[in-house]
Design an enzyme around this catalytic site. Sequence first.
Site, mmCIF file in Angstrom:
data_model
loop_
_atom_site.group_PDB
_atom_site.id
_atom_site.type_symbol
_atom_site.label_atom_id
_atom_site.label_comp_id
_atom_site.label_asym_id
_atom_site.label_seq_id
_atom_site.Cartn_x
_atom_site.Cartn_y
_atom_site.Cartn_z
ATOM 1 N N GLY A 31 0.808 -1.206 0.000
ATOM 2 C CA GLY A 31 0.000 0.000 0.000
ATOM 3 C C GLY A 31 0.848 1.265 0.000
ATOM 4 O O GLY A 31 2.026 1.240 -0.341
ATOM 5 N N HIS A 37 4.799 2.079 -7.863
ATOM 6 C CA HIS A 37 3.838 0.973 -7.896
ATOM 7 C C HIS A 37 3.026 0.989 -9.190
ATOM 8 O O HIS A 37 2.789 -0.056 -9.799
ATOM 9 C CB HIS A 37 2.869 1.068 -6.707
ATOM 10 C CG HIS A 37 3.504 0.878 -5.373
ATOM 11 N ND1 HIS A 37 3.621 1.904 -4.474
ATOM 12 C CD2 HIS A 37 4.058 -0.216 -4.793
ATOM 13 C CE1 HIS A 37 4.205 1.456 -3.381
ATOM 14 N NE2 HIS A 37 4.484 0.169 -3.547
ATOM 15 N N LYS A 151 14.027 -1.880 -7.246
ATOM 16 C CA LYS A 151 14.525 -1.145 -6.078
ATOM 17 C C LYS A 151 14.828 -2.113 -4.945
ATOM 18 O O LYS A 151 15.801 -1.964 -4.216
ATOM 19 C CB LYS A 151 13.518 -0.088 -5.618
ATOM 20 C CG LYS A 151 14.063 0.766 -4.459
ATOM 21 C CD LYS A 151 13.091 1.834 -4.029
ATOM 22 C CE LYS A 151 12.031 1.282 -3.131
ATOM 23 N NZ LYS A 151 12.560 0.917 -1.783
ATOM 24 N N ASP A 152 13.979 -3.116 -4.800
ATOM 25 C CA ASP A 152 14.225 -4.187 -3.827
ATOM 26 C C ASP A 152 14.854 -5.370 -4.569
ATOM 27 O O ASP A 152 14.255 -6.450 -4.667
ATOM 28 C CB ASP A 152 12.918 -4.601 -3.159
ATOM 29 C CG ASP A 152 12.294 -3.454 -2.379
ATOM 30 O OD1 ASP A 152 12.855 -3.081 -1.341
ATOM 31 O OD2 ASP A 152 11.257 -2.922 -2.819
ATOM 32 N N SER A 187 9.610 5.589 -3.039
ATOM 33 C CA SER A 187 9.326 4.673 -1.940
ATOM 34 C C SER A 187 8.203 5.255 -1.110
ATOM 35 O O SER A 187 8.078 6.482 -0.988
ATOM 36 C CB SER A 187 10.574 4.493 -1.064
ATOM 37 O OG SER A 187 10.260 3.816 0.134
#
Length: 283
Positions: A31, A37, A151-152, A187
Amino acid sequence: MQIFKEKQPLIATLQSYKSTGNTLGLVPTMGALHQGHLSLVKQALQECEIVVVSIFVNPTQFDNPNDLEKYPRTLEQDINLLKQAHDNIIVFAPNASELYGDKVISEQFDFQGLENVMEGKYRNGHFDGVGTIIKLFFTIIEPDKAFFGEKDFQQLQIIRKLTEILELPVEIVGCPIEREESGLARSSRNERLSSLSREKAAFIYNTLLKSRELFGTKSADYVTQWVIDEFKNHPFLELEYFEIADTRTLKKANRKQKGANYRAFIAAYADDIRLIDNMPLNN
């Protein structure tokens, strides 16, 4: 747009879609959605007829209770943002008991060393929590493809290993890092930064750019020490780690190996907010 908070009605709906040959994509999120996203959702919509976006702040991947408590929860805002993106999105926003039952605990996984470095070194049990929730989502939703941001990057590699270990028929799609104008990686945590900290945090991206430039002619150890020294002199940011690693194994690079691809990984604090980023160095 359809919104589900319980898994059984979701499963029934997805089975009806899949029975007619639709390709199903999954974008797992916690979320507090932002443009990063939405770029994952956009790519998923390009490759799949039906896209499920999960919205769930997963307690088992937090080793810091304060971090879990402070993590933004903006479900109504997230749904409105997704409605603007496309009608053909299904939102799955369960609570913890719907997924975990009475015991909100992680499974334990052996990711063959991928989990013990960088984020795993500093966040105890984090990747067991990630593996647990992704396994649950894959079991419930049975996607053909799942989309994750680079990013991750360590998480992305671990999820690829998870599908390999469990022999799951899910294609894992890595998507490029989305950045703010300053270069700061997008982020959900950025929203907690003060305007000054947000401005100063662009130093992380600029340091990665310079690292990539230096890596062309200098050793990994030289670049690492240069980064450490740069952060020592920075008044607003505190470096937690900087590491240059093989993109496949995530093992720390001691010497450059011919044919290997390397990536720089960084974690730093702006105020009390932890930010991570990474960048390919030679590919």
